[in-house]
Design a protein around this motif. Structure first.
Motif, mmCIF file in Angstrom:
data_model
loop_
_atom_site.group_PDB
_atom_site.id
_atom_site.type_symbol
_atom_site.label_atom_id
_atom_site.label_comp_id
_atom_site.label_asym_id
_atom_site.label_seq_id
_atom_site.Cartn_x
_atom_site.Cartn_y
_atom_site.Cartn_z
ATOM 1 N N UNK A 252 -30.017 45.679 -98.158
ATOM 2 C CA UNK A 252 -30.946 45.636 -99.291
ATOM 3 C C UNK A 252 -32.151 44.763 -98.967
ATOM 4 N N UNK A 253 -31.909 43.593 -98.398
ATOM 5 C CA UNK A 253 -33.014 42.666 -98.082
ATOM 6 C C UNK A 253 -33.895 43.211 -96.966
ATOM 7 N N UNK A 254 -33.337 44.038 -96.093
ATOM 8 C CA UNK A 254 -34.141 44.646 -95.031
ATOM 9 C C UNK A 254 -35.130 45.648 -95.604
ATOM 10 N N UNK A 255 -34.779 46.283 -96.718
ATOM 11 C CA UNK A 255 -35.678 47.265 -97.341
ATOM 12 C C UNK A 255 -36.721 46.593 -98.236
ATOM 13 N N UNK A 256 -36.347 45.536 -98.945
ATOM 14 C CA UNK A 256 -37.221 44.968 -99.971
ATOM 15 C C UNK A 256 -37.745 43.567 -99.647
ATOM 16 N N UNK A 257 -37.184 42.932 -98.624
ATOM 17 C CA UNK A 257 -37.608 41.580 -98.283
ATOM 18 C C UNK A 257 -36.529 40.563 -98.657
ATOM 19 N N UNK A 258 -36.507 39.467 -97.932
ATOM 20 C CA UNK A 258 -35.506 38.422 -98.161
ATOM 21 C C UNK A 258 -35.963 37.559 -99.340
ATOM 22 N N UNK A 259 -35.154 37.366 -100.364
ATOM 23 C CA UNK A 259 -35.556 36.564 -101.522
ATOM 24 C C UNK A 259 -35.545 35.075 -101.208
ATOM 25 N N UNK A 260 -36.269 34.319 -102.011
ATOM 26 C CA UNK A 260 -36.211 32.866 -101.894
ATOM 27 C C UNK A 260 -34.941 32.315 -102.558
#
Length: 269
Positions: free
Chosen positions: A227-235
Motif C-alpha cells: 500500500x505504501x509503495x503505491x501511495x507513499x510512506x506516511x509520517x
C-alpha cells in the motif's frame, strides 16, 4: 282468527311489550360487575399489598383524603365552594374512584401528605433523573403537585448534583493533514470467519481493504509495504492497542516502523 303482520299493526300489543320485573337478578349482576371492576383496579396497581394497606390507613387519618372520598361517594359541589386544598382535585374529579376504601386517580393511588416524603424517596431510589422519576410515579401514585415535588427532590439530591457536574468532555476532532497519506489509520477486523486489514488515508478518507490469509505480523507488514509503495510512506500511523502493534522495540511491526521511518500511535486500551 286472522294473522296481521307486525308492520301493519297500528299500536303494539301491550302485553308483549310489558317488561318483566327482575330486580333481584339485576342487583346481583350489578354486584358482580362492581366486584370485577374492583378486582381489575387492584390488579393494575403496581405495588405490594402491604403498601396498599399502609396507604389506606394513612388516607383514613388524612383529613384532605377523607373530604375527597366524601365527594366521590356523593356529589361534588361547585369549585368556588371548595377549600384551596380540595380545589386541586376538582379538575380530575371524573378520574377519582374508591376501591375497597382506597382513593385512586385512575389506577394511581392518592398519597396522603404524611407519606409523600417517604414515597419521594422510593421514587428516587437509584438516583433516576427528573423525567424517569416522573415516569415511575405515573405507574402507581399521585398527589397534587407531585411533578414539582419530584423536580425539587432530584435537584436537591447531593449525589445527583455531583453527577450532573461531572459532564463528559466533548469529542475533539483531529486536525486535517497537510497532504494525502501523511497520516493513516489501520485496523484489523473479522468478517464471516475471515480476517481483513483496512488502511485509511486521514486526508481524503480513501481506504483500502485486504484479506489476510493468515493472522501473522509478516502478512500485515506485507500489505502495508504494498500500500505504501503505491501511495507513499506516511509520517504517522494510528492503530488500536492490539498485540500486533504493541509498544515493544522487539516486535516485528516496530522494526518495520524504524526501517521505513514512520511513527505509530496507539489508542488507549
Amino acid at each position: 282468527m286472522n294473522y296481521i303482520p307486525g308492520k301493519n299493526l297500528i299500536a303494539p300489543d301491550s302485553l308483549s311489550r310489558m317488561p318483566i320485573d327482575d330486580s333481584s337478578g339485576s342487583k346481583e349482576l350489578e354486584e358482580e360487575i362492581e366486584a370485577y371492576i374492583h378486582k381489575i383496579s387492584l390488579q393494575n396497581i403496581y405495588t405490594k399489598d402491604e403498601d396498599i394497606v399502609q396507604i389506606i390507613q394513612a388516607q383514613i387519618l388524612d383529613k384532605e383524603c377523607q373530604e375527597v372520598k366524601q365527594f366521590v361517594r356523593s356529589k361534588w359541589p361547585t369549585k368556588i365552594k371548595l377549600t384551596s386544598d380540595i380545589k386541586n382535585y376538582y379538575s380530575i374529579r371524573n378520574k377519582l374512584s374508591l376501591v375497597d376504601d382506597l382513593l385512586l386517580r385512575s389506577n394511581r393511588m392518592i398519597i396522603p401528605k404524611n407519606l409523600r416524603p417517604i414515597m419521594l424517596n422510593k421514587l428516587h431510589a437509584g438516583h433516576l433523573g427528573i423525567t424517569k422519576t416522573r415516569i415511575r410515579a405515573k405507574r402507581n401514585m399521585w398527589w397534587p403537585g407531585i411533578s414539582k415535588d419530584i423536580e425539587l427532590k432530584v435537584k436537591s439530591c447531593p449525589a445527583c448534583v455531583q453527577n450532573s457536574r461531572n459532564k463528559q468532555e466533548p469529542l475533539v476532532a483531529s486536525s486535517l493533514p497537510d497532504y494525502p497519506w501523511q497520516k493513516v489509520t489501520m485496523d484489523l477486523f473479522k468478517l464471516e470467519n475471515k480476517w481483513y486489514i483496512i488502511i485509511t488515508d486521514c486526508y481524503s478518507r480513501y481506504f483500502e481493504v485486504e484479506e489476510l490469509v493468515r493472522m501473522r505480523m509478516r502478512d500485515v507488514i506485507k500489505v502495508c509495504k504494498a500500500t505504501f509503495s503505491r501511495h507513499g510512506v506516511p509520517q504517522s500511523i494510528f492503530t488500536d492497542s492490539g498485540t500486533q502493534f504493541q509498544n515493544l522495540d522487539s516486535s516485528e511491526f516496530r522494526r518495520f516502523m524504524k526501517e521505513w521511518s514512520f511513527t505509530i500511535f496507539t489508542s488507549s486500551p
